[in-house]
Design a protein around this motif. Sequence first.
Motif, PDB file in Angstrom:
ATOM      1  N   ASP A 174       0.855  -1.411   0.099  1.00 44.66           N
ATOM      2  CA  ASP A 174       0.151   0.026   0.070  1.00 44.66           C
ATOM      3  C   ASP A 174       0.820   1.179   0.040  1.00 44.66           C
ATOM      4  N   ALA A 175       1.929   1.244  -0.783  1.00 40.68           N
ATOM      5  CA  ALA A 175       2.924   2.445  -0.826  1.00 40.68           C
ATOM      6  C   ALA A 175       2.298   3.290  -1.720  1.00 40.68           C
ATOM      7  N   ARG A 176       2.474   4.786  -0.954  1.00 40.05           N
ATOM      8  CA  ARG A 176       2.001   5.979  -1.496  1.00 40.05           C
ATOM      9  C   ARG A 176       3.287   6.790  -1.533  1.00 40.05           C
ATOM     10  N   SER A 177       3.479   7.217  -2.746  1.00 39.96           N
ATOM     11  CA  SER A 177       4.634   8.201  -2.951  1.00 39.96           C
ATOM     12  C   SER A 177       4.505   9.375  -3.799  1.00 39.96           C
ATOM     13  N   ALA A 178       5.196  10.423  -3.745  1.00 45.61           N
ATOM     14  CA  ALA A 178       4.987  11.285  -4.517  1.00 45.61           C
ATOM     15  C   ALA A 178       6.511  12.660  -4.504  1.00 45.61           C
ATOM     16  N   GLY A 179       6.866  13.158  -5.438  1.00 42.69           N
ATOM     17  CA  GLY A 179       8.089  13.869  -5.328  1.00 42.69           C
ATOM     18  C   GLY A 179       8.013  14.849  -6.483  1.00 42.69           C
ATOM     19  N   ALA A 180       8.647  16.164  -6.241  1.00 47.76           N
ATOM     20  CA  ALA A 180       8.798  16.979  -7.340  1.00 47.76           C
ATOM     21  C   ALA A 180      10.151  17.867  -6.988  1.00 47.76           C
ATOM     22  N   TYR A 181      10.726  18.338  -8.309  1.00 44.45           N
ATOM     23  CA  TYR A 181      11.594  19.371  -8.243  1.00 44.45           C
ATOM     24  C   TYR A 181      11.078  20.623  -8.996  1.00 44.45           C
ATOM     25  N   VAL A 182      11.701  21.714  -8.731  1.00 46.07           N
ATOM     26  CA  VAL A 182      11.250  23.127  -9.581  1.00 46.07           C
ATOM     27  C   VAL A 182      12.647  23.836  -9.823  1.00 46.07           C
ATOM     28  N   SER A 183      13.085  24.347 -10.867  1.00 45.43           N
ATOM     29  CA  SER A 183      13.880  25.022 -11.091  1.00 45.43           C
ATOM     30  C   SER A 183      13.493  26.390 -11.387  1.00 45.43           C
ATOM     31  N   VAL A 184      14.105  27.461 -10.837  1.00 48.61           N
ATOM     32  CA  VAL A 184      13.548  28.943 -11.058  1.00 48.61           C
ATOM     33  C   VAL A 184      14.673  29.472 -11.879  1.00 48.61           C
ATOM     34  N   ARG A 185      14.515  30.302 -13.035  1.00 46.77           N
ATOM     35  CA  ARG A 185      15.559  30.946 -13.669  1.00 46.77           C
ATOM     36  C   ARG A 185      15.562  32.203 -13.210  1.00 46.77           C
ATOM     37  N   LEU A 186      16.781  32.703 -12.355  1.00 41.47           N
ATOM     38  CA  LEU A 186      16.951  34.051 -11.713  1.00 41.47           C
ATOM     39  C   LEU A 186      17.341  35.089 -12.925  1.00 41.47           C
ATOM     40  N   SER A 187      18.310  34.499 -13.592  1.00 44.26           N
ATOM     41  CA  SER A 187      18.963  35.515 -14.401  1.00 44.26           C
ATOM     42  C   SER A 187      19.476  34.445 -15.636  1.00 44.26           C
ATOM     43  N   ASP A 188      20.368  34.889 -16.612  1.00 44.10           N
ATOM     44  CA  ASP A 188      20.638  34.137 -17.669  1.00 44.10           C
ATOM     45  C   ASP A 188      21.858  32.947 -17.127  1.00 44.10           C
ATOM     46  N   LYS A 189      22.339  33.312 -15.947  1.00 38.49           N
ATOM     47  CA  LYS A 189      23.456  32.562 -15.325  1.00 38.49           C
ATOM     48  C   LYS A 189      22.936  31.854 -13.856  1.00 38.49           C
ATOM     49  N   LEU A 190      21.659  32.394 -13.486  1.00 45.82           N
ATOM     50  CA  LEU A 190      21.676  32.048 -11.866  1.00 45.82           C
ATOM     51  C   LEU A 190      20.218  31.119 -11.959  1.00 45.82           C
ATOM     52  N   VAL A 191      20.422  30.004 -11.500  1.00 40.74           N
ATOM     53  CA  VAL A 191      19.188  29.048 -11.219  1.00 40.74           C
ATOM     54  C   VAL A 191      19.010  28.758  -9.569  1.00 40.74           C
ATOM     55  N   LEU A 192      17.598  28.756  -9.262  1.00 38.55           N
ATOM     56  CA  LEU A 192      17.411  28.117  -7.951  1.00 38.55           C
ATOM     57  C   LEU A 192      16.646  27.076  -8.181  1.00 38.55           C
ATOM     58  N   SER A 193      16.773  26.090  -7.282  1.00 41.59           N
ATOM     59  CA  SER A 193      16.144  25.029  -7.427  1.00 41.59           C
ATOM     60  C   SER A 193      15.662  24.334  -5.977  1.00 41.59           C
ATOM     61  N   GLY A 194      14.526  23.702  -5.872  1.00 44.16           N
ATOM     62  CA  GLY A 194      13.944  22.936  -4.659  1.00 44.16           C
ATOM     63  C   GLY A 194      12.776  21.972  -4.925  1.00 44.16           C
ATOM     64  N   GLY A 195      12.711  21.184  -3.984  1.00 42.08           N
ATOM     65  CA  GLY A 195      12.096  20.177  -4.058  1.00 42.08           C
ATOM     66  C   GLY A 195      11.954  19.139  -2.828  1.00 42.08           C
ATOM     67  N   GLY A 196      11.213  18.175  -3.036  1.00 43.85           N
ATOM     68  CA  GLY A 196      11.144  16.857  -2.026  1.00 43.85           C
ATOM     69  C   GLY A 196      10.367  15.777  -2.414  1.00 43.85           C
ATOM     70  N   SER A 197      10.272  14.993  -1.530  1.00 40.74           N
ATOM     71  CA  SER A 197       9.520  13.875  -1.778  1.00 40.74           C
ATOM     72  C   SER A 197       8.673  13.042  -0.281  1.00 40.74           C
ATOM     73  N   ALA A 198       7.941  12.408  -0.695  1.00 36.67           N
ATOM     74  CA  ALA A 198       7.356  11.756   0.454  1.00 36.67           C
ATOM     75  C   ALA A 198       6.890  10.233   0.209  1.00 36.67           C
TER      76      ALA A 198
END
Length: 673
Positions: A174-198
């Motif tokens: 009865d395994a339930r799983s979910a996960g996601a990652y998102v990258s955000v382009r802050l400039s032509d050279k800078l990227v911020l990413s975040g995410g997680g899973s359960a």
Amino acid sequence: MLWLVASAALAGEPAPTEPPADPPAEPEIVITGAFQRDQRDSASPVSVIIGAELERELRPQIGESLARQPGVSASSFGPNASRPILRGLGGERVRVLTDGIGAFDVSNTSADHAVAIDPLLAERVEVLRGPASLRFGSSAIGGVVNVTDLRIPTEVPDGVFAGQARAGFATAADARSAGAYVSVRLSDKLVLSGGGSATDTDDLRVGGPLLSAPLRAQARANADPEIRALAELAGRLPNSGSKTRTASLGAALIDERGDLGVAVTRYESSYGLPIRFNLTPGAKQEAVSIDGPQWRADLRASVALGDGLLERLSLRAGYADYSHVEREADGGVGTLFANEGIEARIELRQRKQGGWQGVSGVQYFARDFLAVGAEAFVPPNVTEQFGLFTLQELELGPVRFEAGGRIERTAIVSQSIGFDRSFTARSIAAGAFVTAAKGVKFGLNLSSTARAPSAEELLADGPHVGTQSYEIGNPNFGIERARGVELAARLGEGRWRLDASAYRTRFSGYIYEYETGAVIDELPVFQFEQGDATYRGLEVEAQATLIEGPVELTADALVDAVEATIDGFGPAPRIPPLRYGGGVEARGDRWGARVEGERTTRQTRTTGFESATPGFTLVNLSGDWKPWAGRDLRFTLSVANLFDVEARRHASFLKDYAPLAGRDIRIGMSARF
């Protein structure tokens, strides 16, 4: 569509272009070995799992996710603790990495300890053997498993956002799983990413009875009705549920001249260990659970060095603070395990000059280990390693030569018992890969690799309930050395291919455990010992395209076997038996379907303290579907162990108490945008 980033061979190296979601029958897959190339151009077997195959094989533990790869098995201490076993070697002889850096857990200390890597967020998983493993330390004497993910961004998205998401449900636990990652382009050279899973699982439903046939017979012969009742246990595996949470935040500055990226990750895992049922009347049935949090920080950086001989300088580093407590059924703390570690690797890549290229580097690793409580069978200790390595390649027409070397200094100190020793391990490997004709390639690898004994092998002296033994190490151990030869053939291209390898490895100073016959604290005593040993085996993979067109039909087959003997002792313990199988797969433009069977034969080549393991046959079905062209949204449906058979892995300490999962219907979704 997700900005899918494939990892480069070295941190900071320009990442390859985005691969297709499903590799074709003859994949051009870049591997994260010493050099980037198609995996079939490697003299040693390389397994790469991506795309639909990765979605199909994902399990909560990395060992189970890889168990169907050639030459790979798993330790399978229940569904929540499973390390990969490569060619019969596991534990201290296999490194399990996340993006090229160790997991910083205590899974090498005991088979009942989970690997602190969440496969749910993996982008690709690779299994490496041969000279390329010298990059990652002497503990990779048996091979390397590398899991790559998106915690540190490696490219700047075209748009403002890019990301991935996965979700799934599996019936066996009865395994339930979910996960996601998102990258955000802050400039032509800078990227911020975040995410997680359960991931949350309940007790695992297994195929057949819980106890093996010999234990059922022993239970039925007991005069105690409670013990006799254990013979009828079936269905759910008690105390095998789990809960895992992961969260990560990362950022990267990316430029053609170099890059700098960091990530901070929080990993939390709580899981139960299946009960090892005691058939003694009145004995307590132990239901132990483990709670293990980890904080982790990672760094990746590189800089281009101009047009000279040296092309790029790269740095990959990680730090983690891991601990877990083992709790009794009443919630009381039995033992605390803690591990604080740091690892860093600096590499210089040479610019390709004609047919010559190479990479050289230094690596530092440190581990501060602590165990306190009833199962503290290893005293507190600190391990430090410093290594120098080089890998070189020369192409001369149809022949490619590979060579590598590593020298590593290891110091192990335990102040509590006055132990202080150092070891110097020297390893070399060389190989040649020849293209004899179109579609005909042959390879030869020779190696002499060494590793220092681990703190556990040197210093163990105490009860280890997880493996039901009282373990005693030997502080006088010397270097373990392995001298190996491997022959490889890569035949065919286009509509068919055949990849085969045969190997023989001779160990001197091989470290193993044997049962002495003594009993301490009501546990059998197992003593670590050194001797000589021989491992030999083969791996064969074949694939053929039966029908080409709008619907492509392919067939594949797999055979692997390994035999291990310790001089003067007999068969090495927990060696996987002969395995063979195959499958047929149909694939259209936006869908795929597969049926496969796998036969694991009976293992009767055992030591005196282990029992034979019956063979079993698993039949699996799977399918995947992309509802919209041009959008990377995939739904998967699979049925593992279709006929709900009883299956036990010989390499598992719990094989007589905890079979593998029964029929498991899995539904999954993955999206990239």
